[in-house]
Design a protein around this motif. Structure first.
Motif, short mmCIF file in Angstrom:
data_model
loop_
_atom_site.label_atom_id
_atom_site.label_comp_id
_atom_site.label_asym_id
_atom_site.label_seq_id
_atom_site.Cartn_x
_atom_site.Cartn_y
_atom_site.Cartn_z
N HIS A 38 8.94 -2.03 7.88
CA HIS A 38 8.55 -3.41 7.59
C HIS A 38 9.63 -4.15 6.81
O HIS A 38 10.06 -5.25 7.18
CB HIS A 38 7.23 -3.43 6.83
CG HIS A 38 6.84 -4.79 6.35
ND1 HIS A 38 6.39 -5.77 7.21
CD2 HIS A 38 6.86 -5.34 5.11
CE1 HIS A 38 6.14 -6.88 6.51
NE2 HIS A 38 6.41 -6.64 5.24
N ARG A 39 10.07 -3.55 5.71
CA ARG A 39 11.09 -4.23 4.90
C ARG A 39 12.42 -4.25 5.62
O ARG A 39 13.20 -5.20 5.47
CB ARG A 39 11.22 -3.57 3.53
CG ARG A 39 12.04 -4.40 2.57
CD ARG A 39 12.10 -3.77 1.19
NE ARG A 39 10.80 -3.74 0.54
CZ ARG A 39 10.61 -3.26 -0.69
NH1 ARG A 39 11.62 -2.78 -1.38
NH2 ARG A 39 9.40 -3.26 -1.23
N ARG A 59 1.22 -10.34 12.25
CA ARG A 59 0.55 -9.04 12.18
C ARG A 59 0.13 -8.72 10.74
O ARG A 59 -0.97 -8.24 10.49
CB ARG A 59 1.49 -7.96 12.71
CG ARG A 59 0.96 -6.54 12.64
CD ARG A 59 1.98 -5.58 13.25
NE ARG A 59 1.54 -4.21 13.15
CZ ARG A 59 1.79 -3.42 12.08
NH1 ARG A 59 2.49 -3.90 11.06
NH2 ARG A 59 1.37 -2.18 12.06
N VAL A 60 1.02 -9.00 9.79
CA VAL A 60 0.71 -8.74 8.38
C VAL A 60 -0.46 -9.60 7.92
O VAL A 60 -1.38 -9.13 7.25
CB VAL A 60 1.95 -9.01 7.50
CG1 VAL A 60 1.58 -8.99 6.03
CG2 VAL A 60 3.03 -7.97 7.79
N TRP A 61 -0.46 -10.88 8.28
CA TRP A 61 -1.53 -11.77 7.85
C TRP A 61 -2.86 -11.39 8.47
O TRP A 61 -3.91 -11.46 7.81
CB TRP A 61 -1.16 -13.21 8.21
CG TRP A 61 -0.17 -13.81 7.27
CD1 TRP A 61 1.19 -13.62 7.28
CD2 TRP A 61 -0.44 -14.65 6.16
NE1 TRP A 61 1.79 -14.31 6.25
CE2 TRP A 61 0.80 -14.96 5.55
CE3 TRP A 61 -1.60 -15.19 5.62
CZ2 TRP A 61 0.91 -15.77 4.42
CZ3 TRP A 61 -1.51 -16.01 4.51
CH2 TRP A 61 -0.27 -16.29 3.92
N LEU A 62 -2.85 -10.98 9.74
CA LEU A 62 -4.10 -10.61 10.40
C LEU A 62 -4.71 -9.34 9.81
O LEU A 62 -5.94 -9.18 9.80
CB LEU A 62 -3.87 -10.43 11.90
CG LEU A 62 -3.55 -11.71 12.69
CD1 LEU A 62 -3.29 -11.37 14.16
CD2 LEU A 62 -4.69 -12.73 12.57
N ARG A 63 -3.87 -8.44 9.31
CA ARG A 63 -4.36 -7.17 8.77
C ARG A 63 -4.47 -7.17 7.25
O ARG A 63 -4.76 -6.13 6.66
CB ARG A 63 -3.42 -6.04 9.21
CG ARG A 63 -3.37 -5.85 10.72
CD ARG A 63 -2.65 -4.58 11.08
NE ARG A 63 -2.68 -4.32 12.51
CZ ARG A 63 -2.24 -3.21 13.08
NH1 ARG A 63 -1.73 -2.25 12.33
NH2 ARG A 63 -2.30 -3.05 14.38
N PHE A 64 -4.24 -8.32 6.65
CA PHE A 64 -4.21 -8.36 5.18
C PHE A 64 -5.56 -7.98 4.57
O PHE A 64 -5.63 -7.17 3.65
CB PHE A 64 -3.80 -9.76 4.71
CG PHE A 64 -3.87 -9.90 3.22
CD1 PHE A 64 -2.85 -9.42 2.42
CD2 PHE A 64 -4.97 -10.52 2.60
CE1 PHE A 64 -2.91 -9.54 1.04
CE2 PHE A 64 -5.03 -10.65 1.23
CZ PHE A 64 -4.00 -10.16 0.45
N ARG A 65 -6.63 -8.56 5.07
CA ARG A 65 -7.95 -8.30 4.47
C ARG A 65 -8.31 -6.83 4.58
O ARG A 65 -8.78 -6.22 3.60
CB ARG A 65 -9.00 -9.16 5.17
CG ARG A 65 -10.40 -9.02 4.57
CD ARG A 65 -11.39 -9.94 5.27
NE ARG A 65 -12.74 -9.80 4.73
CZ ARG A 65 -13.79 -10.45 5.18
NH1 ARG A 65 -13.65 -11.31 6.19
NH2 ARG A 65 -14.98 -10.24 4.65
N ALA A 90 5.35 -14.78 -0.09
CA ALA A 90 6.79 -14.94 -0.28
C ALA A 90 7.58 -14.54 0.97
O ALA A 90 8.51 -15.23 1.38
CB ALA A 90 7.25 -14.10 -1.48
N GLU A 91 7.20 -13.40 1.58
CA GLU A 91 7.89 -12.98 2.81
C GLU A 91 7.64 -13.98 3.93
O GLU A 91 8.56 -14.30 4.71
CB GLU A 91 7.44 -11.59 3.21
CG GLU A 91 7.94 -10.48 2.30
CD GLU A 91 7.51 -9.10 2.78
OE1 GLU A 91 8.01 -8.12 2.22
OE2 GLU A 91 6.67 -9.02 3.71
N GLY A 92 6.40 -14.45 4.05
CA GLY A 92 6.09 -15.42 5.09
C GLY A 92 6.88 -16.70 4.92
O GLY A 92 7.38 -17.28 5.90
#
Length: 298
Positions: free
Chosen positions: A113-114, A225-231, A183-185
């Motif tokens: 990811h990073r 993908r990160v935002w959709l899986r955040f919760r 911040a990444e977004g």
């Protein structure tokens, strides 16, 4: 890892068993030394990054945020390359078995990811505006990784980490991870215009081709993908925090599992009760950013 034998057993009878376990002990010692250096070098490097950002903010105010990436990029690139050693750790079997995640999924969470963010930075870092957009992202990385690597250093030395460090490691995500996602977004959002091909046509057909054949779709897809899986991920991290702060259940590496079996078999052949397995274990925390390899005792 050498089993204990009855007092009546002679030195000659124990010597083959000791020799059989010696290569494994040396291998474990070398692995422990390497991981001590690995964890401490990354931990101190991130501590330096955190100190520099905070110091610059106190001295130069918010204006200093425009210089964060330019001042620290030489170190951040080297730290990211060094962090990729975790891929070798995974392939070498240092990581424990995780039933819920495949090895490729875990490599992506811990390293990929990073690394993907750094690909975006590599392509357009000199063009991204405003320059201060890097600072919140780097700051959230440092907040997570300072406590991470110090905790793993203590466990590599088979020492119980201080309660405050353990609490900080499994609690910082409450604030750090939401800020990191934002911040990444924001950084990727600012980079997207520069990721598009500069030779794009003014027509919509040309713009579409420029979008498809640039890195922009990959960068955007990973952020979505990160935002959709955040919760779901945040809930999982909260459950992990609750469990880890109450008790710690380590898992055994493949290397030391073989050593423990070997010692038990030798003890059984000598007619002695095998000692309880006291093996090196690796702790795995599935948080996405940063290395999670550490040694400690069961």
């Amino acid at each position: 890892f050498v089993p204990q034998f009855p007092a009546s057993a002679s030195f000659q009878s124990c010597q083959p068993c000791q020799l059989a376990t010696m290569p494994c002990e040396l291998e474990n010692l070398a692995l422990r030394i390497w991981l001590c250096l690995y964890n401490q070098m990354l931990g101190l490097s991130w501590l330096y990054v955190l100190f520099q950002i905070v110091q610059n903010l106190f001295v130069g105010g918010l204006e200093s945020m425009n210089q964060t990436w330019d001042d620290l990029q030489w170190l951040l690139w080297r730290m990211q390359l060094f962090n990729m050693c975790d891929v070798l750790h995974a392939l070498a079997g240092v990581w424990p078995v995780e039933a819920e995640l495949s090895l490729l999924q875990r490599i992506w969470c811990k390293c990929g990811h990073r690394a993907e963010i750094f690909v975006t930075i590599f392509l357009v870092s000199n063009n991204i505006r405003p320059r201060w957009i890097f600072t919140p992202m780097i700051l959230t990385w440092a907040i997570a990784d300072v406590s991470r690597y110090q905790l793993y250093f203590f466990r590599t030395l088979q020492k119980t980490p201080p309660a405050w460090l353990r609490w900080l490691r499994y609690s910082d995500f409450i604030v750090q991870w939401p800020l990191n996602v934002i911040a990444e977004g924001a950084c990727v959002f600012c980079a997207v215009p520069y990721l598009l091909s500069p030779s794009a046509s003014s027509s919509w057909q040309g713009s579409l081709l420029s979008f498809v054949f640039s890195y922009a779709p990959i960068a955007i897809a990973n952020q979505v993908r990160v935002w959709l899986r955040f919760r779901q991920g945040y809930r999982a991290l909260w459950n992990i925090r609750t469990r880890r702060l109450c008790t710690f259940s380590p898992t055994t590496t493949r290397i030391d599992h073989c050593c423990a079996i070997s010692a038990s078999e030798h003890a059984a052949q000598r007619g002695a009760d095998p000692e309880p397995k006291n093996s090196i274990a690796v702790a795995f925390d599935p948080r996405s950013n940063g290395s999670e390899v550490s040694l400690h005792r069961d």
